[in-house]
Design an enzyme around this catalytic site. Sequence first.
Site, mmCIF file in Angstrom:
data_model
loop_
_atom_site.group_PDB
_atom_site.id
_atom_site.type_symbol
_atom_site.label_atom_id
_atom_site.label_comp_id
_atom_site.label_asym_id
_atom_site.label_seq_id
_atom_site.Cartn_x
_atom_site.Cartn_y
_atom_site.Cartn_z
ATOM 1 C CB CYS A 53 -1.145 0.109 1.216
ATOM 2 S SG CYS A 53 -2.084 -1.610 1.278
ATOM 3 C CD GLU A 55 -2.641 3.957 3.014
ATOM 4 O OE1 GLU A 55 -2.060 3.665 1.595
ATOM 5 O OE2 GLU A 55 -3.302 2.767 2.870
ATOM 6 C CB CYS A 87 -5.331 -1.850 4.978
ATOM 7 S SG CYS A 87 -4.071 -2.200 4.835
#
Length: 125
Positions: A53, A55, A87
């Site tokens: 991801c 992030e 997430c």
Amino acid sequence: MTPHELVSVARACRTNSHVPYSRFRAGAAVLTLGGDTVPGVIVENVSLGLAMCAERVALFSTVARGATPQALALVAPRTGTDLTWPCGACLQVAVELGGRDLPVYASSVAEDAPVSESTVADLLP
């Protein structure tokens, strides 16, 4: 740096996303305690477990620079009608690197989209 400026960094780096499977372009940015910004983008892999991801890319890159996260921003398409937030895996990394009070800003992809704010603690289950 304001939350809107950090979100702008995340929005700008979305173009570098590697998303040949989902086409779900996401960008992230970390503001460090030193005032620097560290970008991150989603990187997909045919083996889903090897994808990363945006992030976590930004958070891991912050550590690689020897810095500490002060804030995290995410820009991604909406998931259905809902704003996309980090997430669980990204939140786990964020809490370990930046703490429960780390501010998290999220926005959708439109340039004029509003910015929503939360903390890692509020987003964790």
